[in-house]
Enzyme design. Structure first.
Site, PDB file in Angstrom:
ATOM      1  N   ASP A 110      45.706  22.667  46.083  1.00  0.00           N
ATOM      2  CA  ASP A 110      45.840  23.954  46.753  1.00  0.00           C
ATOM      3  C   ASP A 110      46.923  23.813  47.811  1.00  0.00           C
ATOM      4  O   ASP A 110      46.847  22.932  48.674  1.00  0.00           O
ATOM      5  CB  ASP A 110      44.511  24.342  47.418  1.00  0.00           C
ATOM      6  CG  ASP A 110      44.141  25.792  47.192  1.00  0.00           C
ATOM      7  OD1 ASP A 110      45.047  26.630  47.267  1.00  0.00           O
ATOM      8  OD2 ASP A 110      42.957  26.080  46.956  1.00  0.00           O
TER       9      ASP A 110
ATOM     10  N   ASP B  31      48.481  29.354  47.682  1.00  0.00           N
ATOM     11  CA  ASP B  31      47.520  30.220  48.350  1.00  0.00           C
ATOM     12  C   ASP B  31      48.226  31.372  49.061  1.00  0.00           C
ATOM     13  O   ASP B  31      49.169  31.153  49.828  1.00  0.00           O
ATOM     14  CB  ASP B  31      46.719  29.400  49.368  1.00  0.00           C
ATOM     15  CG  ASP B  31      45.710  30.227  50.121  1.00  0.00           C
ATOM     16  OD1 ASP B  31      44.734  30.678  49.502  1.00  0.00           O
ATOM     17  OD2 ASP B  31      45.904  30.445  51.335  1.00  0.00           O
TER      18      ASP B  31
ATOM     19  N   GLU C 257      48.252  32.579  43.857  1.00  0.00           N
ATOM     20  CA  GLU C 257      47.148  33.488  44.169  1.00  0.00           C
ATOM     21  C   GLU C 257      47.746  34.818  44.599  1.00  0.00           C
ATOM     22  O   GLU C 257      48.326  34.935  45.673  1.00  0.00           O
ATOM     23  CB  GLU C 257      46.264  32.935  45.283  1.00  0.00           C
ATOM     24  CG  GLU C 257      45.067  33.838  45.558  1.00  0.00           C
ATOM     25  CD  GLU C 257      44.470  33.681  46.956  1.00  0.00           C
ATOM     26  OE1 GLU C 257      43.316  34.083  47.151  1.00  0.00           O
ATOM     27  OE2 GLU C 257      45.166  33.179  47.853  1.00  0.00           O
TER      28      GLU C 257
ATOM     29  N   HIS D 170      35.849  30.154  44.499  1.00  0.00           N
ATOM     30  CA  HIS D 170      35.236  29.917  45.814  1.00  0.00           C
ATOM     31  C   HIS D 170      35.242  31.151  46.704  1.00  0.00           C
ATOM     32  O   HIS D 170      34.606  31.151  47.763  1.00  0.00           O
ATOM     33  CB  HIS D 170      35.970  28.780  46.521  1.00  0.00           C
ATOM     34  CG  HIS D 170      37.397  29.110  46.853  1.00  0.00           C
ATOM     35  ND1 HIS D 170      38.376  29.230  45.882  1.00  0.00           N
ATOM     36  CD2 HIS D 170      38.014  29.370  48.029  1.00  0.00           C
ATOM     37  CE1 HIS D 170      39.516  29.537  46.451  1.00  0.00           C
ATOM     38  NE2 HIS D 170      39.334  29.639  47.754  1.00  0.00           N
ATOM     39  N   ASP D 171      35.947  32.206  46.291  1.00  0.00           N
ATOM     40  CA  ASP D 171      36.046  33.417  47.099  1.00  0.00           C
ATOM     41  C   ASP D 171      35.198  34.565  46.572  1.00  0.00           C
ATOM     42  O   ASP D 171      35.356  35.705  47.022  1.00  0.00           O
ATOM     43  CB  ASP D 171      37.512  33.877  47.183  1.00  0.00           C
ATOM     44  CG  ASP D 171      38.286  33.135  48.267  1.00  0.00           C
ATOM     45  OD1 ASP D 171      37.646  32.654  49.227  1.00  0.00           O
ATOM     46  OD2 ASP D 171      39.517  33.036  48.150  1.00  0.00           O
TER      47      ASP D 171
END
Length: 562
Positions: free
Chosen positions: A98, A200, A258, A336-337
């Protein structure tokens, strides 16, 4: 376009602090991942995506980085990471890091020097603005984490910009020195053997100059200003320059962006293969829920709602068609979000849990595109059942609680809603076995854990019809050429079904999914009735040219002679 290795990727996302703890501090670590590599390999996945493991004050679980070149001691050491990369590569598994490039921690030395010395060369690494009038914010833009994007500098009449938490100041990508600094970080990790990056929040690296107010907002109120800090034209310029240089270092690096708010046309633009931009993007716009049962006085995103399958079908077809030339879109149900798929859109009732988990996996991952599977999803892991509102870290959950309380909701009702929707509930500890803390640790996990005798690796590994073993079969099927490069065609059916065809040269397979909790029938051809069943969950059969699908049943049929 020449075929790239990542077009056959199956990505397994690991939230490091929740995967496996080896030093009994309640936090997962790199050695824990190393110890579980054989298990990961047994799934058939070939890429591991790690959420951030760099030194961080952990205001936002590692997305606030204070040193990009060192590993946070809570996860281990650089030696551990080097061992992980080497051993993963030996198993044919690539590593994706990430890469947080929109902002740093406010404890990063760059920001600390910029904050304390207005003449520092790092001053222009960040974004600053003077107050409008005495005590007034520079504009009315709202942060994604609540409040203003502007945080006042103590004892000065100026503010710095933060799109997320105030402890996470945004970088100034207009400054060439920032772009060089971020490229140096990427180059460092590529030299360590990292194979891929997830960028990200990259869609926010450009902001509208002069910071204009959002129009038609009442005086003193704030508004999300996507039009001024998301997907601006300059993003393409910064992104292209950065990725071009990254590919000079490693030509086959896999870049996933993302792009939370990007529609399909923006996704096409960000993955234009004639330019040096992303290979794939992850958008959050696939899952349109039925809002009719939600309270309009509360934020819709923090309330559970069923997936609107009619809209979902149209969305998926559009993404499939427009991204077919690059191998299809990213395919995921959760990360994870967001809440876990088995709880969000699956059916948690014991008699339906397994079939609904298997059906949803079949529906999503055998389409054309790159699967991204969240750790524990392969077990049918449910949302973490949090028992205390104070345990929630999600800023959205905090604001939701304040609003819900103000209009009369009880704490128990609020907790039930958050346990079905908050991103915090997706981050529970991995369920390895039925021992204390599910084999994750010898002490209580940082996040909590669902204690279960059934939904564990130890139990499901030896159960023939488990969700885990179904995922293994599905992933093996996904890696075949038919399901990697074959053409996708959605079949016209009622919204009780999701059915599609994959075809390549002389091979064709039809995929049938029952979206309901009742048995359904659908007519099939003689060729299908005589076909080979490549994959199915429980309770289905074919008779008299009728496919009988159990509640949440699914079948994958390869036509005979194909």
């Amino acid at each position: 376009m020449n075929k790239q290795w990542w077009q056959s990727a199956v990505v397994y996302q690991i939230y490091p602090r929740s995967f496996q703890d080896t030093n009994d501090d309640g936090i997962g670590d790199i050695q824990g991942i190393i110890q579980r590599l054989d298990y990961i390999h047994s799934l058939g996945v070939n890429v591991i995506w790690l959420n951030p493991i760099f030194i961080s004050p952990q205001i936002d679980n590692g997305y606030d980085i204070s040193n990009y070149y060192r590993i946070d001691p809570i996860f281990g050491t650089m030696t551990d990471v080097e061992e992980l990369i080497e051993k993963a590569h030996q198993l044919g598994i690539k590593i994706m890091f990430d890469f947080v490039l929109n902002h740093t921690s406010d404890q990063h030395p760059w920001f600390q020097e910029a904050l304390h010395d207005p003449d520092s060369l790092y001053r222009d690494y960040y974004l600053w603005a003077d107050e409008k009038e005495t005590g007034q914010l520079p504009n009315n833009w709202a942060s994604f984490f609540g409040g203003s994007v502007w945080e006042k500098v103590p004892d000065r009449k100026e503010y710095y910009f933060h799109l997320f938490a105030k402890e996470m100041p945004d970088l100034n990508w207009k400054n060439p020195e920032v772009r060089i600094a971020m490229l140096n970080i990427a180059t460092f990790w590529l030299a360590k053997g990292v194979d891929a990056f997830r960028l990200d929040a990259f869609i926010h690296i450009a902001k509208e100059k002069n910071y204009p107010d959002v129009a038609n907002v009442p005086e003193g109120e704030l508004a999300i200003a996507e039009e001024f800090y998301s997907n601006l034209p300059e993003v393409h310029e910064y992104l292209s320059d950065f990725i071009k240089e990254v590919r000079r270092v490693k030509p086959d690096v896999f870049i996933v962006g993302e792009a939370a708010s990007a529609d399909v046309d923006l996704a096409v633009a960000y993955t234009d293969q004639t330019k040096d931009e992303c290979d794939a993007v992850i958008s959050f716009r696939h899952f349109v829920e039925d809002e009719s049962q939600k309270d309009p006085l509360l934020p819709a995103g923090m309330q559970k709602g069923p997936l609107d399958y009619h809209v979902f079908k149209n969305v998926m077809v559009e993404w499939q068609v427009k991204l077919a030339s690059i191998g299809g879109p990213t395919l995921y149900w959760n990360n994870h979000d967001m809440a876990r798929i088995a709880s969000r859109f699956g059916d948690e009732r014991p008699e339906y849990r397994k079939n609904s988990s298997k059906m949803l996996a079949t529906l999503m991952y055998l389409q054309k595109g790159i699967p991204f599977i969240l750790y524990g999803e392969e077990l049918g892991m449910l949302n973490l059942k949090m028992k205390d509102l104070a345990a929630y870290e999600d800023p959205g959950a905090v604001r939701f609680y304040e609003k819900a309380t103000s209009i009369g909701y009880s704490d128990s009702a609020i907790l039930e809603m958050l346990n079905s929707s908050s991103k915090d509930v997706s981050r529970g500890a991995m369920q390895w076995d039925a021992s204390d803390y599910s084999g994750f640790s010898k002490v209580a996990p940082w996040s909590g854990v669902n204690q279960s005798k059934e939904d564990t690796v130890a139990t499901e590994d030896i159960e023939k019809n488990s969700v885990l073993n179904y995922y293994r079969k599905m992933i093996a099927l996904k890696k075949t050429s038919l399901f990697t490069t074959g053409v996708f065609q959605l079949q016209e059916t009622s919204d009780e079904f999701y059915c599609y065809t994959r075809s390549i040269e002389d091979s064709t397979a039809n995929i049938y999914c029952n979206l309901t909790d009742t048995p359904k029938q659908i007519t099939c051809s003689k060729a299908e009735q005589a076909g080979d069943i490549l994959l199915e969950n429980d309770g289905n059969y074919i008779q008299n040219q009728q496919i009988h699908l159990a509640p949440y049943g699914c079948l994958v049929i390869k036509l005979k002679g194909e």
